[in-house]
Every structure is written in structure tokens, then in C-alpha cells.
Design an enzyme around this catalytic site. Structure first.
Site, PDB file in Angstrom:
ATOM      1  N   ASP A  54      -2.169  13.945  -1.424  1.00  0.00           N
ATOM      2  CA  ASP A  54      -3.365  14.339  -2.119  1.00  0.00           C
ATOM      3  C   ASP A  54      -4.502  15.053  -1.315  1.00  0.00           C
ATOM      4  OD1 ASP A  54      -3.949  11.937  -1.025  1.00  0.00           O
ATOM      5  OD2 ASP A  54      -4.962  10.989  -2.754  1.00  0.00           O
ATOM      6  N   SER A  55      -4.415  14.923  -0.057  1.00  0.00           N
ATOM      7  CA  SER A  55      -5.122  15.813   1.054  1.00  0.00           C
ATOM      8  C   SER A  55      -5.138  17.345   0.555  1.00  0.00           C
ATOM      9  CB  SER A  55      -4.641  15.611   2.448  1.00  0.00           C
ATOM     10  OG  SER A  55      -3.272  15.802   2.598  1.00  0.00           O
TER      11      SER A  55
ATOM     12  N   ASP B 170       2.425  11.973  -3.208  1.00  0.00           N
ATOM     13  CA  ASP B 170       1.197  11.018  -3.244  1.00  0.00           C
ATOM     14  C   ASP B 170       0.859  10.751  -4.798  1.00  0.00           C
ATOM     15  OD1 ASP B 170       0.075   9.774  -1.283  1.00  0.00           O
ATOM     16  OD2 ASP B 170      -1.048  11.562  -0.319  1.00  0.00           O
TER      17      ASP B 170
ATOM     18  N   LYS C 240       3.975   7.845  -2.936  1.00  0.00           N
ATOM     19  CA  LYS C 240       3.037   7.020  -2.019  1.00  0.00           C
ATOM     20  C   LYS C 240       1.950   6.670  -2.832  1.00  0.00           C
ATOM     21  CE  LYS C 240       0.912   8.616   1.647  1.00  0.00           C
ATOM     22  NZ  LYS C 240      -0.498   8.517   1.214  1.00  0.00           N
TER      23      LYS C 240
ATOM     24  N   GLU D  23      -2.065   4.102  -2.290  1.00  0.00           N
ATOM     25  CA  GLU D  23      -2.917   3.218  -1.597  1.00  0.00           C
ATOM     26  C   GLU D  23      -3.192   1.811  -2.019  1.00  0.00           C
ATOM     27  OE1 GLU D  23      -6.436   5.835  -0.669  1.00  0.00           O
ATOM     28  OE2 GLU D  23      -5.097   7.761  -0.107  1.00  0.00           O
TER      29      GLU D  23
ATOM     30  N   GLU E  34      -3.320   3.876   8.272  1.00  0.00           N
ATOM     31  CA  GLU E  34      -4.231   5.058   8.717  1.00  0.00           C
ATOM     32  C   GLU E  34      -5.586   4.479   9.387  1.00  0.00           C
ATOM     33  OE1 GLU E  34      -4.946   7.921   5.700  1.00  0.00           O
ATOM     34  OE2 GLU E  34      -6.372   9.061   7.067  1.00  0.00           O
TER      35      GLU E  34
HETATM   36  O1  KIV Z   1      -2.692  12.684   1.875  1.00  0.00           O
HETATM   37  C1  KIV Z   1      -2.378  12.674   2.902  1.00  0.00           C
HETATM   38  O2  KIV Z   1      -2.380  13.722   3.711  1.00  0.00           O
HETATM   39  C2  KIV Z   1      -2.100  11.358   3.301  1.00  0.00           C
HETATM   40  C3  KIV Z   1      -2.017  11.244   4.907  1.00  0.00           C
HETATM   41  C4  KIV Z   1      -3.249  11.404   5.725  1.00  0.00           C
HETATM   42  C5  KIV Z   1      -1.084  10.179   5.349  1.00  0.00           C
HETATM   43  O3  KIV Z   1      -2.083  10.428   2.913  1.00  0.00           O
END
Ligand code: KIV
Length: 277
Positions: free
Chosen positions: A50-51, A89, A118, A120, A187
Site C-alpha cells: 500500500d506504499s 497489502d 498482508k 498490519e 519494520e
Molecule cells: O507497503 C509497503 O511497502 C510495505 C513494506 C514497507 C514492507 O508494507
């Protein structure tokens, strides 16, 4: 590069370094070219992070990213048909309310081409993790400096710096392992805390700003290649300055057009001789 055997969730779940394996790698990818190039380099996992919100879409953080946007980018990554396992994500608020809602949103990302999702959080997300894994969708966890907790953390700050905070991280890691996670990203935490968690868990840990002792390492594509628009964090190693090369190449194009050096005769289509008859 020769084609590789596709990497599966059980392959990754076996990659504990205590089992004798070498550390594995994950890199973010948000589109077909980034996925194709990172896969050709031999990474084990491609993370549709989600980055994408802050690295590609020009937003200040990840909080505005939606499930539809994640599905869109996951489809683009899947179009590269990588051998690496695709991790998608789950964005903020796609798994925080009702576990069934979380399962539906995870399924949207799997249907877009992900091999797992993934999310959080720790013990507070165990119900969502259990529901998603019960639907046969593998889940990777993410603990420590979790960007979706930006507001609650009061900024992007290294986590687990006190004995109590470190103990809570370990308890959260055990809780999400028990809930069904097959791996966990750690992280922005001190290496000693990451090492303790790595030793305590049966599932592999993947570090980003968590030192050298985790089972795998992950970096963001744009950080690794010098494509970001701000000073990288301490834990980033910039392996190439592609951003400067891109600007240099496009400047050369601009200059060649201005001087008439582009296009050349060889870069031009010509009509057949009969054209002027
Ligand atoms: O979204 C992302 O890029 C991440 C990484 C920093 C692990 O979750």
C-alpha cells in the site's frame, strides 16, 4: 534469466534461517515493468505494497489507498506472470471492522492475482487473520512501525524501544502466528528485538529497518533504485541512482529535439519511390 519454479506460500513458510536456509528477499512492485524486472533479478516475493500511495500516487501516506486501487495494481503485477510469490497489502480499514468484510476484501486481492495478503497489527487483528486463513487465503503479518498506524504512533517512529514495548511486540508476533500467519514483516524496530522475535517464532520474519538477523529482507523498489522524492530512511540502501539516469536521458531527448538531432533519417519512415509518380 532462465525461468524459475514458481514460489509458493509453503516454500516461504519453510525459509527459517535456523533450518539452514539463506535469507530470502522481497521487493515491492506496483506495475508490470517493476514486477518483471524484480522477478528477473531473482527476488522470492513481490509485495504490492500500500506504499503505492506515497511512492507512486504522490500521496503523503498510505491511509487513502483503497481495496480497488490495490486490486488494480495487483492485476498489473500479476500480468508479469512472475515466479516470485505475489503478496498484496490489505489497505487501512479493509480488515478492521468485521472479519467477514476482511475475508471479502482479501478475496478481491486474490482474484486480482495475489498469492496471499498482508495486513498490519497484532493480537487486535487475530480475528481477521483467523477468518481470512479459514477461507484458505494465506496471510502475512506486519508488526513494528506499521504505516497504517501513523496517526496513533504520532509519526513514522522506530517502535519497540522499551522493554515493555518489546515484550508487547513479541506477544503480538506470537498471537498472529497462532491466528494463522505464515510469515511476518518486522519494520522499524531495534535489531535485538527483531532477533528475539525471529528466534521465538516458527514462521519466518522479514525485516525492513530491523537489522540483519531476520529470516528475509524487504525493500521498497523506488528506494532501492533511487526513484524516491525524499531522503531515504537510515535502513535503505540505494543500489542504483536510476532517477538521475532517467532525468539525464529525458534531458538528452529534449536537447536533441531542440537541436534537430532527433529524429534522424534512420528513425523516419519514408514513402515508397512510387509515391511521387
Ligand atoms: O507497503 C509497503 O511497502 C510495505 C513494506 C514497507 C514492507 O508494507
Amino acid at each position: 534469466m532462465t525461468s524459475r519454479t514458481p514460489i509458493t506460500v509453503p516454500d516461504v513458510a519453510r525459509r527459517k534461517r535456523s533450518g539452514g536456509s539463506t535469507p530470502f528477499t522481497m521487493v515491492t512492485a506496483y506495475d508490470e515493468p517493476s514486477a518483471r524486472l524484480a522477478d528477473a533479478a531473482g527476488v522470492d516475493l513481490l509485495l504490492v505494497g500500500d506504499s503505492v500511495g506515497n511512492t507512486v500516487l504522490g500521496r503523503p501516506d498510505t491511509l487513502s489507498v483503497t481495496v480497488d486501487e490495490m486490486a488494480h495494481h495487483t492485476r498489473a503485477v500479476a500480468a508479469a506472470s512472475p515466479s516470485a510469490l505475489i503478496v498484496a497489502d490489505m489497505p487501512w480499514m479493509s480488515y478492521h471492522l468485521d472479519p467477514m468484510d476482511a475475508v471479502r476484501n482479501a478475496a478481491t486481492l486474490i482474484r486480482a492475482g495475489a498469492g496471499c495478503v498482508k495486513l498490519e497489527g497484532g493480537a487486535n487483528r487475530a480475528a481477521a487473520i483467523a477468518a481470512i486463513t479459514a477461507a484458505e487465503i494465506p496471510v502475512m503479518g506486519h508488526l513494528g512501525l506499521t504505516p497504517q498506524s501513523l496517526l496513533a504512533m504520532g509519526g513514522f517512529k522506530v517502535q519497540g524501544k522499551t522493554k515493555d514495548a518489546a515484550a508487547k511486540l513479541l506477544a503480538d508476533a506470537e498471537a498472529i502466528q497462532d491466528a494463522g500467519c505464515f510469515a511476518v514483516v518486522l519494520e522499524g524496530i531495534p535489531d535485538v528485538v527483531a532477533n528475539t522475535i525471529t528466534e521465538a517464532l516458527a514462521i519466518p520474519t522479514i525485516g525492513i529497518g530491523a537489522g540483519a538477523g531476520t529470516d528475509g529482507q524487504v525493500l521498497v523498489f523506488h528506494d532501492l533504485l533511487g526513484l524516491g522524492n525524499r531522503t531515504p530512511a537510515k535502513f535503505v540502501r540505494t543500489y542504483a541512482d536510476i532517477g538521475t539516469q532517467i532525468t539525464g536521458a529525458i534531458s538528452a531527448f529534449v536537447a536533441d529535439v531542440a537541436s534537430g538531432a532527433f529524429p534522424s533519417d534512420a528513425e523516419t519512415y519514408h514513402a515508397p519511390k512510387s509515391f511521387n509518380d
